[in-house]
Design a protein around this motif. Sequence first.
Motif, short mmCIF file in Angstrom:
data_model
loop_
_atom_site.label_atom_id
_atom_site.label_comp_id
_atom_site.label_asym_id
_atom_site.label_seq_id
_atom_site.Cartn_x
_atom_site.Cartn_y
_atom_site.Cartn_z
N HIS A 199 81.61 36.33 80.30
CA HIS A 199 80.52 36.78 79.57
C HIS A 199 80.04 38.29 79.68
CE1 HIS A 199 76.36 36.58 77.60
NE2 HIS A 199 76.03 37.35 78.92
N TYR A 200 80.20 38.68 80.82
CA TYR A 200 79.85 40.12 81.29
C TYR A 200 80.98 41.02 80.41
CZ TYR A 200 80.02 44.47 83.81
OH TYR A 200 79.74 45.92 84.00
N MET A 201 82.25 40.44 80.49
CA MET A 201 83.25 41.25 79.68
C MET A 201 82.88 41.54 78.20
SD MET A 201 86.70 40.86 81.55
CE MET A 201 86.80 39.16 81.73
N SER A 202 82.61 40.23 77.64
CA SER A 202 82.21 40.36 76.42
C SER A 202 81.21 40.70 75.90
CB SER A 202 82.25 38.58 75.91
OG SER A 202 81.14 37.83 76.49
N THR A 203 80.00 40.95 76.60
CA THR A 203 79.01 41.64 76.33
C THR A 203 79.46 43.07 76.30
OG1 THR A 203 77.46 40.24 77.37
CG2 THR A 203 76.62 42.15 77.03
N ASN A 204 80.17 43.43 77.09
CA ASN A 204 80.50 45.09 77.06
C ASN A 204 81.40 45.28 75.93
OD1 ASN A 204 79.53 46.68 79.64
ND2 ASN A 204 79.93 44.45 80.27
N TRP A 205 82.42 44.34 75.72
CA TRP A 205 83.26 44.17 74.40
C TRP A 205 82.61 44.40 73.23
CZ3 TRP A 205 88.09 45.33 73.08
CH2 TRP A 205 88.45 44.91 71.98
N PHE A 206 81.49 43.64 72.89
CA PHE A 206 80.92 43.96 71.77
C PHE A 206 80.18 45.18 71.72
CE2 PHE A 206 81.34 39.18 71.80
CZ PHE A 206 82.16 38.95 70.86
N TYR A 207 79.62 45.63 72.81
CA TYR A 207 78.94 46.77 72.93
C TYR A 207 79.90 47.94 72.35
CZ TYR A 207 76.81 50.98 74.95
OH TYR A 207 76.13 52.20 74.98
N TYR A 208 81.08 48.02 72.94
CA TYR A 208 81.82 48.97 72.57
C TYR A 208 82.47 48.64 71.01
CZ TYR A 208 86.66 50.94 71.95
OH TYR A 208 87.77 51.37 71.39
N VAL A 209 82.57 47.52 70.65
CA VAL A 209 82.95 47.50 69.12
C VAL A 209 81.89 47.86 68.40
CG1 VAL A 209 83.62 45.65 67.50
CG2 VAL A 209 84.58 45.63 69.56
N ASP A 210 80.77 47.51 68.61
CA ASP A 210 79.88 47.95 67.67
C ASP A 210 79.50 49.33 67.69
OD1 ASP A 210 79.05 45.38 67.00
OD2 ASP A 210 77.46 45.17 68.59
N ALA A 211 79.66 49.97 69.02
CA ALA A 211 79.61 51.47 68.85
C ALA A 211 80.62 52.21 68.17
CB ALA A 211 79.72 51.97 70.54
N ILE A 212 81.82 51.79 68.21
CA ILE A 212 82.76 52.35 67.42
C ILE A 212 82.51 52.14 65.91
CG2 ILE A 212 85.29 52.02 66.53
CD1 ILE A 212 85.19 53.45 69.29
N GLN A 213 81.98 50.98 65.55
CA GLN A 213 81.71 50.55 64.15
C GLN A 213 80.67 51.55 63.67
OE1 GLN A 213 83.56 48.36 62.42
NE2 GLN A 213 82.63 48.66 60.58
#
Length: 615
Positions: A344-358
Amino acid sequence: MVHEEEPAETHRYDDVELLEERKKAHIKWIDTPLKDASYGNRYWDQRHEASTVELFFDLYFVANLTTFTANHAIVDIDSLLAYCGFFVIIWATWFQITIHDTRFALDTVYERLCKVLQFIHFVLFALVGANFKPASDPGHEGFGNLRILSVTLCVSRIFLAIQYIVVLGYCRIKLRRELYLPLSLNVVIYLLMAGLYGGIAGGLLHADHIDDARPLYIGWYIGIFLELAGSMAITMIWRTLSFTRTHLHNRMGLLTLIVIGEGAIRVTKTISKVMSRGSLTAEGCLMVFCIILILVFVWTMYFDHHPTGHYGCVRQQLWAVMHLPLNLAIIGVVEGAQQVALVHYMSTNWFYYVDAIQHMCGELHLDGDNLALSLFKMLGHFKFREYLSLMKQVHGIDYSVYEIGHTPGICSVEATQGVQHIAWDPKFPLIQNLTMEFAGGLFLAIDDEDMPPNANPSELLLSSIMTVYIYFWTSVLAILVCFVVMMYLVRRYKADVADYLSIGARFAVVLVACGLLSLYSSESYFDSWLGFISSLAMLPTLVALLLVIIIADRMGSWWSIKRLTKKIARTRLDERDAEIRKARRLMTFDGDSLRPVPTNDPPSRGLSFRNVALT
């Protein structure tokens, strides 16, 4: 000044007390295990709780478990099977030593020397466990690590055979002829298993490839099954060697408590990994709280149904053996729970990264230095540079950001138009490389122990998530099934409403767990189970399911107590009424007095009819 001398009797009493104290503190070199046999030497009754040396020995078991868990990341099915395989080996060795100690071990110099040698065996297990990878080809290094394991198993069984020979010698001294055959069979079993493990060590010496070694690996577990079945069969046939009045249930309970305690250790590590990389969040606190509740609920379900009395010789031994799958399943649940929190921690950071790139590319359309600086600022949030183990990923991220910043128009309106996920879209290979490096750094930052050599961490990320989902819910199923079987084994009375509610609640949770596990079996539900494990709901779901079982146990117990209380009161009232009616039939009137009619029936136990007057 004259000092009065103390009476001689005082010195004599002090000497007697000192003598008794010295006798208690004195440790014999060796002693007969038959001296504490009870019930006419039909049962072994050395003590009713674990000794300090037994608890000391348990620490070596948990040290092996902790070290092996810390050094082995479960990233795929092979690593999962290796974890289970090593646990079975050390658990079986611990169990064989324990069933000897609970019946025959006394606190003597000989027994302490035996424990020192057994400590050495478990230290060797820890040495082997650091590089226990039976599914991987060792290459030029050979199978030396696994040969050490086979030799350690061989030596430990030879030593167990020697211990049983010592017991057999004392039985011959005491002329306990009925024990000659079963104890001799134990010796034979351990010597045969020692020969098997020694043969496996010799076979691994000549193995050149992993395909040559796999059949030899199976020999370990065949030997473990045979010695376990043989030792249990002997105690079932020759009941004199059973565990009827031993403290075996105490030893198994302590081991289970140690296994649950291993989960507490993992909780603290999870807290340090998750909380040290950012601020304290409500989601992180909820995850940790759920893991603590899972540990407490598992402890409650086990010890609330822990046996306290004798419930059958065969059942007791089956109950003890059931701890192998139970302990393994408990480790799977507690280890899987902390892995779910990390996912869950990784997925939260992953979506943070994906949204930032977008946002940077798809909405702001940054370019050049502005894009590079924004990427560096965003990636600095994850603190990869603070870890030496991530230097390779940090260099890859820096290179990818440099290339992106020197590629004009990479995030132009024309390039990004209609693209939903820029972070991993093949149209943007430079950004895709950055995403791969980021995924690897994120994975290694959370679980950097014992990664396969030359493996791409980003490719292991999805495999690890899939494996966690499988063994987490499989372990939940195994725990519930083990609890149901063990509840049946320790039950000494006819089943009532409490048993029905407890077992029914467990089967209901089993059905729910099967449904959640079935999500993985179908590709159409891929997004469903991936979203489920990545969300905040997975651990609270298990907490809610276990809470249903706890509530059912409490309600069943309350309902059973209430029904039994009413039934016993009604029975006593009926017995009293029956005695009164019987007494009235035995009475006759003689004027104003009440006299009993002579009868040969025995007098009533509960009533006395002396000086009874009619009103």
